[in-house]
Structure formats: structure tokens, C-alpha cells
Design a protein around this motif. Structure first.
Motif, mmCIF file in Angstrom:
data_model
loop_
_atom_site.group_PDB
_atom_site.id
_atom_site.type_symbol
_atom_site.label_atom_id
_atom_site.label_comp_id
_atom_site.label_asym_id
_atom_site.label_seq_id
_atom_site.Cartn_x
_atom_site.Cartn_y
_atom_site.Cartn_z
ATOM 1 N N PHE A 185 0.860 -1.171 0.000
ATOM 2 C CA PHE A 185 0.000 0.000 0.000
ATOM 3 C C PHE A 185 0.904 1.230 0.000
ATOM 4 C CE2 PHE A 185 -2.584 3.161 2.247
ATOM 5 C CZ PHE A 185 -3.749 3.088 1.526
ATOM 6 N N LEU A 186 1.340 1.634 -1.180
ATOM 7 C CA LEU A 186 2.248 2.778 -1.267
ATOM 8 C C LEU A 186 1.580 4.026 -0.697
ATOM 9 C CD1 LEU A 186 3.829 2.309 -4.817
ATOM 10 C CD2 LEU A 186 4.953 2.009 -2.605
ATOM 11 N N PRO A 187 2.343 4.942 -0.070
ATOM 12 C CA PRO A 187 3.803 4.985 0.011
ATOM 13 C C PRO A 187 4.399 4.133 1.132
ATOM 14 C CG PRO A 187 2.911 6.925 1.030
ATOM 15 C CD PRO A 187 1.742 6.155 0.494
ATOM 16 N N ALA A 188 3.610 3.315 1.795
ATOM 17 C CA ALA A 188 4.221 2.419 2.769
ATOM 18 C C ALA A 188 4.970 1.314 2.029
ATOM 19 C CB ALA A 188 3.144 1.812 3.669
ATOM 20 N N PHE A 189 6.122 0.976 2.531
ATOM 21 C CA PHE A 189 6.890 -0.176 2.036
ATOM 22 C C PHE A 189 7.205 -0.123 0.541
ATOM 23 C CE2 PHE A 189 3.873 -1.883 5.372
ATOM 24 C CZ PHE A 189 4.758 -1.729 6.409
ATOM 25 N N VAL A 207 1.540 -4.568 10.756
ATOM 26 C CA VAL A 207 0.325 -3.897 10.278
ATOM 27 C C VAL A 207 -0.854 -4.874 10.308
ATOM 28 C CG1 VAL A 207 1.504 -2.217 8.832
ATOM 29 C CG2 VAL A 207 0.882 -4.454 7.882
ATOM 30 N N ILE A 267 -2.867 -5.224 4.664
ATOM 31 C CA ILE A 267 -1.840 -5.084 3.627
ATOM 32 C C ILE A 267 -2.508 -4.644 2.319
ATOM 33 C CG2 ILE A 267 -0.162 -6.701 4.600
ATOM 34 C CD1 ILE A 267 -1.236 -8.805 2.590
ATOM 35 N N ASP A 311 8.756 3.499 -7.625
ATOM 36 C CA ASP A 311 7.541 3.403 -6.800
ATOM 37 C C ASP A 311 6.963 4.772 -6.422
ATOM 38 O OD1 ASP A 311 7.711 0.656 -6.922
ATOM 39 O OD2 ASP A 311 8.863 0.497 -5.078
ATOM 40 N N ALA A 323 2.614 4.524 6.510
ATOM 41 C CA ALA A 323 2.555 5.650 5.583
ATOM 42 C C ALA A 323 2.155 6.912 6.359
ATOM 43 C CB ALA A 323 1.542 5.373 4.478
ATOM 44 N N ILE A 346 0.897 -1.715 16.615
ATOM 45 C CA ILE A 346 -0.394 -1.388 16.004
ATOM 46 C C ILE A 346 -1.482 -2.307 16.552
ATOM 47 C CG2 ILE A 346 -1.679 -1.424 13.826
ATOM 48 C CD1 ILE A 346 0.964 -0.606 12.440
ATOM 49 N N GLN A 353 -6.353 -1.075 12.426
ATOM 50 C CA GLN A 353 -6.313 -0.135 11.295
ATOM 51 C C GLN A 353 -7.582 -0.292 10.477
ATOM 52 O OE1 GLN A 353 -2.339 -1.511 9.645
ATOM 53 N NE2 GLN A 353 -1.836 0.630 10.007
#
Lengths: 284, 284, 284, 284
Positions: free
Chosen positions: A195-199, A213, A216, A228, C198, C232, C235
Motif C-alpha cells: 500500500f504505497l507509500p508504505a513499504f 500492520v 496489507i 515506486d 505511511a 499497532i 487499522q
């Protein structure tokens, strides 16, 4: 009747919609769909319209010339007009992961994707049997650190020979050079498995697992020279929990990747995407 | 400038969009937003537009008269034009469940709902302290089998005195008569605690539990004289599993009910809903 | 009968489940629920169990002593046993945003949260009327760069006087010092208005808008001394599109924040959360 | 080591978990996973456990005999024990729709489904090329009103010859007779293209469109003699809006059908499903 799709963006001004719709009406066009959006912050106007004209190629060329001269120039428009029923040509780039390839070829065979697939290009030979099973030409172009420039040159030549309109990286595990990307601005669609900008970058499922998390995701975006960081076309997520390990993430993520990538491809094929300021407007 | 919202539906015809946008432009209106939709099956055209005019009440009346005479009649339009910045007046009907009431009043107090709430009507006195805490007038009108007609008459009178524009049934546990409903066509919003059309009527969470579904939902719809059969405005769902019992369904369902009802209220307030053929068009 | 909740984690070993369940059975306990999880990578065993015992405080103390001596030490367990029906005491920290406060107090008043709320602490006076409306004591402790140490000291004293078990930061806009956090390890729940990792830090909705994501989220986590880096708990996400601006993100995000925070509070109250290795195990 | 999966359900009683875990421990089994659930309303206990034993077929048979005699009889258990690593044999029934078939065969080829597929049976010949492309035997058994009994008899014989463990109806457009269903109780998995119990029977997408719902779904369930009334294994939904017509529903629904059906298949393969009272317990 000839069905066309008209995409416009330009600085926002009073009266654009009326002007454009009037012009089309005056030229005997029939607007069957219009969607419009204004980015107030940037003062930019976006429009997507589907119009029908008499099936007369000459008149359509005249329309385009007139539209350009009388409308587009005045409003400083960036615009494109497509033959709605003409299927674009899509090239697939793959490496060893087969799930996205199976998914896209299955959808294509089912008639779900209005696109031609003249070629599959891969840096490995592993997936050739799948291409064969679906009767799609498969070209093996190995890529190494040493031959990268030559390999990309060979890829570009193959794309040119097939008159490719856009490229889909279906879990292609090589980073394309800026030079390659420049040949297809906003025409290379990638699927990133987070899930951009994560990872961003490599091994996002591992990173997501490490961070703990609860959800995802996967992200489809146009490729730019920043890894990315290109304009996001589509994202989707799925809930996970502490019982899932990295392998579970990878399996659940596959479904996300397939769905997100196929949605992005559909948006692109239907010319529903306008890119501006490294973001996308996706018309419905 | 005066901001207005224009809602139109009529039989689909070539050139409607151009005609309407032109007319507004000619009358010195500025279209800041337009969304349009055509139901091809029914051949019906729908449009929602936001337009700014000079802040001159007299001219606006002239505009409306001219629009009606020159446009609406020709196209056989059903149309409405609202003062965008004028808050509508909403009445809340409640019984004993308090979660939707807390949610709506909390959102209203936070400035999230652009609406006035002149009155809360209830067939029980239990929730009066909540109305008091939020300083909203609370009217207790008991309803029994025997006094139903009189009670509804009293309700209608109270609504009239407050110039109520629309009614929200925030888990109001009485069924309104057809006569009552006729006073507010497509202006009574209900929240039903199931994913309609599954589990209409009483005790939907119990029925969902019995059936062993894996997802439960909530549905907000306009009230018609057919119970739980009115046009659906919004739905949302949440995943459940075998470990959840009816009480868990009820608790999880509360969050759905609050969110679905508040979304429906927001759509209605923003005049984004057009009802046609017992379905809703929800503009974005 | 006395209902208890037993939480255990320890290095994984053959036979733990049988040993523990046997021990409880031998001591006349009745296991009504058991859930267990093993992190294979870390070789760590986690268990949550609900057990009923005779309502005899003295025997329960004996049970705990025996469990500790005969079981826990052998297995090198970290374990806790709670009186299931005893409501924990929760303090709320707020600043100026009221939506989470309204939501939590509304849920509490509806009987949805099995918790006592002896105090609301705020660095501003703005939300005092809400506390008053719900009859919860409100303490105004202003925080500035200069007085931060004294202010936190005053906060800690207030928490101690109320015998607070855990703290919820309901959009509290101050960063707590490491020293403060150390007083409540894994007992301070924060809500961050992004899909972490993020957009950590300030103004995540603005950053999400800039990046052009198609989904926004909210994250509830335990506070550690690393900002937005704690374990976490929960979410949730919601889909957005190009038509939504930052203000829309903020409004949609509010619903996420309320739901995510309330879910996290419920998990914590029900002692369903075990923290290990900066991640959470959330039993169902 | 021999990995086994043990499924149990029986009337709930004090001490079951301790008794079972003890017994396994005493027989030198190692419990690597345990999940348990009690339906309080029905007073029924459910358990799924993964245990490792020495790889000695004779001892395992002795274990089962002892378990049956010493434990199962006392508790009136229904129980099953599977060799975890032995792949079950799955038959696919299809008609003309190809999307679920592509999806399942693609997943199988990718190694995602731990199952053998000895046969695909269809009442039409259309999908034979797909079976060929994936090298799976394809048997064409036409079904008409007249030959239904003979056709089912032929199907049953084919399934028997292949030692089929369970059957998946991947958009198979014939209704199976009660007699057929009785041969595979809770072993025939169907995918229905609606969010059951809404829109059972034929043309659910059309019905959903007519009703104007805002969310559509798909449901996978075990087939019983009551059409679309069997125990639900999995459901999923997707948001739609007024702009989508029936064709859009069908396209969006395809993705739901594929995902829901594949999830149900995975649950079944992993022996995570227990059926009781026309509902499913799905262990995680």
C-alpha cells in the motif's frame, strides 16, 4: 456512427463546458457521456467525454483540426481524442511469478479486456509455457547488469515492431532505466505489492510483517524514473492478523495484485485516466 | 456571489447538456461543477450542477422563470434549484436506541452536518436527556395502536410548525402510515439494520445469525408505503464469523447503522440524490 | 462463579496447552474459552483463556500462587489474570478536536464500553462543555514548551489519584515524553490519522492528498517513545478519489478515527491484546 | 513426523479441552495448533487441532482406535482425523462460463491450491480447450431434462473412478438432484453470484440491478437439496453505484465469484470447515 472518447485538461476558466459541448453539438456530434472535474487548488480543469459522430473519417479529421484551432488553443488545452472501439495494443513484461500473467491472460481470453496482446517479454524463460497455452508470442530477453542497455534496446525494438500502445509490468522484477521510461510516459503500468507509500522497494510483504500492520495492500501506478513514486492508478487492501506469516501475506497479496493490476489496466484501456501533477484523475 | 445547486431529470435527448450549459452561461451564471448520468435502459437523463450567480434575488427569480419557460418545458424536465448555502431543516424521530442519536447530534455539534435540527420527536421519553445535553427541543408523542392516527397528526403538525424539510428515522421503532409518508415523498430517511433486500422487517440480526451469513449490513433508504422497499441511498457491510453471536451482530451493526445513516443524511443535505423508478442516483 | 481472563506468553514448548488446561481443571476451574497462537519465527507461545472459578477470593489467590510456582516459573511465562467483570479505569486526553470524544462518550453512555471514565484531561478548555454534558470530570492542564515537565507531572498525579488503568489519546495534539510513556507501558492508546507506516507525524491527510493515494486510513497503536512507531492495535481504511480534497479527507477520516479508536479500546478492555516484539496479538 | 489435522464437535462439557490435549500428550503427540469454539446457544463444542506424531502408520491407527474408545465415545463426539500433507482430490463441474475455471486452474498451476484435480466434468464442450491447455482430463456429459438421471449416474461413476473427495461447481449451470447431493454431503461447493440470502435463484445480478442496491456480493456454500440454502462458507461484496448497469455488475461480480470460490476451496482443503446446524464454523 463513430464512437470517440475525448480527454481534455487545461487551466480552469469560466464557460469551458458550455463552449466545448456547444462546439461538438454544432459539428453534429452527439455527447453521450460527460464527466468533468476541477482541481480548485491547482486551478486545472479536466474533462472526459464520449461523443458519436457520423462515420466519416474525413469529417472527423476536420473536426479535430477545427477543435484544435478554435477551442484548444484558446484554452491552452492538452487534449486527446480516441476511437473508442479501437483496441489498444498492450505488451506484458514478466519474470518468474505467474499469478498476474495467468490472471490477465484468463481475463483476456474471457473477453473481459478490450485489448490486443501482441507480445509477452520476459527476462526468464520460465513462463513461456503459459504464453504458449494462451497462444501469445513470448520473447525471452535476458537482462544482466552487464547487458542492461542492450537488453532494453532489444525490448524497445520489439515493442516498436508490435506498435505497442502501453506496457504492463506484471510482476516484472527488473527496474527500467529512465531512458526506457521516457519512451512510454504514463504508458507503463506497474503493480507494487504494498500500500504505497508504505513499504516501497524490495520485499514489502516482509516489511509489513515486521511492522505488524493489520492491513496489507497493493498499488498500481504509472512508472516514472523515481522508483515506486509514479502516479497511483488504483489501490486495494485486505485485512490480515497476527496469525498470518509472511507466506500468508504473499498468498493473500497475490489476489490483491491481480485485482488491482487488472482494474488499472481496464481504466487505462477505457481512457479513463488523466495524469496531472504526478496524480491521476480516474473518471467513472 | 450566490451559490446554487441545480438538479434535473428528463427523457434523454441529443444536446441537453449543451443547451443547459449554454443557457446558464448566457444568463451570466458560472458553472463550477457538473455531473451527468444517462440511464440507457430507461432513456432518462440526470444532471446535477453547481452554478454561481450575482447575488441578486430578483435576477435569480427571473433566471428560474426563464429556465422553466425556455428549457424545462421543451425537455419535459423535472428540476429543482436550491440555495446551496441555506441549511435545510431536519427532524429526528427516535424511540429508545440512542446510538444513532448520539452519532447524529455529535456530528452536528462538530459542524459536520450542514443542517438545522429544530426538533426531535419520540414515542418514548427515554432519550430526552440526550436531546437536553445537546440543547435540541424534544417532543414526546406516545404512539399506541389506538392513538396512531392522532399521534401522526400531532407529529405532522409539529413538523409543519418547524418548517421541516426532511425527516430522519434514527432507529424509530414505529411504522409510519402511508398517509404520513405521502406528506414527505422521498424526504423521510430510514436506517434498516440489514443488507436489504436480505432480512427485511423485524429482528434482522437474529435472522442473519440463523442463516449463518459471513457478512452483515445496514441500509439507508427513503421511506415509501412498502416497508423496507423504498429507494436505497446507502449500504455498508462488515465481516462477521461463527464466533459472533446475535449480541455481537447488534454491537457491530450499530457502527454500520451510524455510518450508513450519516452518509445518507449528508448526501441528502448536499442535494446529491435524485430518485427515479424506486432507485437513487447519487452524484459524487 | 468468578469469571477470569488469563493471558500468557512464553517460549514455545511441547505440552504447554495440556499442562495449563490440566492445571486449571485440577483446581476446579472451568475453561469456557481458549485461544492460542504460536509465532514460529520467534518461537513464542501466546494464550488467552477465560475460566470460571468458585467465587472465593482466598482460593483464587491460592490458585494464582500455585499457578505461578508450579507452572509459570517452569515455562518462563509472562502471565496476567484479570477479574473479567471488573471494569478498568480509562482516562481520556483531548485537545480541540471533538469527534472522537463525542464518539467515545456516546458509546460509553450507550453501555457499549465496559469501562469507567473517571477523568478527561485536556491542554485546552474548549471541550469542557462536552464533558459536562456527559457528566465526566474535566481537568484543564495547559501545556507549553516551557511548562511541559510540570504539566506532565500534574497529569500523572491526576491519573494516579483516579487509579487509572490505561490512557486514551483521543486526538490529543501533544507528544508525550518518554518519561510519561514509561509510566504506562502498552497502556496508552493513540489514534493516528493515517494508514501507518505511511504518513507518520504531522498533517498526514495533507501528505496523502499530495501523494495522490486512492485509499486513506487510520491506525490505533500503543504509544512508545518512538513517535507513531508503537505496536499497532487496529487499522481501517476508506476509499477516496481525485474528487476529494484535503477537507474531504479530514471528514472521511473522522469516521475512520472514531471506529478504529473505539475498536482498539474494546480490544484493550476485553484483555484481548498481547504485545510482543513491538507487535500485537489480538485474540478474537 | 506425521502431521495430522483433528476435527471434533460434540455437546459442550466441562474439561473437554484438557481431556483431549492430555490424551494426545500421553500418546506422544505434539499439538502445534489448537482452535476451539463453543456455540453457547446450542451447547455445542468445536475444535480443530494440528498434531504431529511419529511417522508410524501402525501407531497412528492405534491412536485413532484408542481415541475413539477412550474419548470420543464418552463425549459423544463427531470427529475426523486427516493426514495434513495428503492432497484431497477435487472434481470441477463447469458449463460455459470460463472465468472461475481459469482462476482455479491458474491458482492450481501456481501451486496455490494443495489439491489434485483428476477431472473436469461439463454439460458442454466449450471449455475443453482450457482443460487441455492446463492438461486436466475433461469429460463431456450432456444433460437434458430427459437424460438427467442417466447423466448424473454417469457423473457419479466418473467421480468414483477418480476417487474424488469433493466437488466444486465452478458456475455449473445445472441443479443437482437430491440423490446426487446425498452422495457428497457437505462436499459439494457452489458459488452463487449474489449476497445470499438476497437474490437466490436465477439472474441475481439482474435482480440486484432492479432493486437498486449499492453493494453486490457473491456467496460460496455447500450444496444441499434446498437450492441456495446450504451452509455458507464465504461471502464477499463490492460497491457499485447508479452508473453501473447489469453488464457492469456481471463483470465486477466475476472477480467476487473467483475470490469467494477460491477462498472456500482453500478453507475446505485445509479442513478448516465444520458444518453444524446448516451453518459453518471456519477455523482460522
Amino acid at each position: 456512427m463513430k464512437k470517440t472518447t475525448l480527454l481534455i485538461n487545461c487551466p480552469d476558466k469560466k464557460g469551458i463546458i458550455a463552449t466545448v459541448t456547444n462546439f461538438i453539438l454544432a459539428k453534429k456530434g452527439n455527447i453521450t457521456y460527460i464527466d468533468q472535474y476541477v482541481d480548485r487548488e491547482l486551478g486545472e480543469f479536466f474533462m472526459r467525454s464520449e461523443c458519436e459522430f457520423d462515420n466519416d473519417e474525413k469529417k472527423l479529421i476536420q473536426f479535430k483540426e477545427a477543435f484544435n484551432a478554435e477551442i484548444a488553443k484558446n484554452y491552452n488545452m492538452h487534449w486527446e481524442m480516441y476511437d473508442t472501439e479501437k483496441k489498444p495494443k498492450m505488451a506484458l513484461f514478466v519474470s518468474k511469478y505467474d499469478h498476474c500473467l495467468y490472471d490477465i491472460l484468463g481475463r483476456h481470453a474471457s473477453g473481459e479486456l478490450q485489448v490486443e496482446i501482441p507480445i509477452i517479454i520476459s527476462n526468464h524463460n520460465d513462463l513461456k509455457p503459459i504464453a504458449d497455452a494462451f497462444s501469445i508470442p513470448f520473447k525471452h530477453i535476458p537482462v544482466t547488469k552487464q547487458n542492461k542497455i542492450e537488453a532494453e534496446s532489444e525490448q524497445l525494438q520489439a515493442l516498436e515492431e508490435c506498435n505497442i500502445d502501453f506496457v504492463v509490468l506484471a510482476r516484472y522484477m527488473q527496474i527500467l532505466s529512465s531512458d526506457f521510461v521516457d519512451h512510454f510516459p504514463n504508458k507503463i503500468i506497474n503493480i507494487h505489492h504494498s500500500f504505497l507509500p508504505a513499504f516501497p522497494g524490495a520485499k514489502p510483504y516482509h516489511s509489513a510483517y515486521e511492522r505488524g500492520v493489520k492491513i496489507i495492500g497493493a498499488t498500481s501506478h504509472y512508472v516514472t524514473s523515481d522508483l515506486d513514486e509514479g502516479p497511483i492508478i488504483e489501490q486495494e487492501v485486505v485485512r490480515i492478523s497476527h496469525i498470518h506469516n509472511v507466506q500468508d501475506f504473499i498468498l493473500k497479496g497475490r489476489d490483491l495484485e491481480k485485482i488491482v493490476l487488472s482494474r488499472a489496466i481496464k481504466h487505462h484501456i477505457a481512457r479513463k485516466v488523466l495524469v496531472y501533477n504526478n496524480k491521476t484523475v480516474i473518471f467513472s
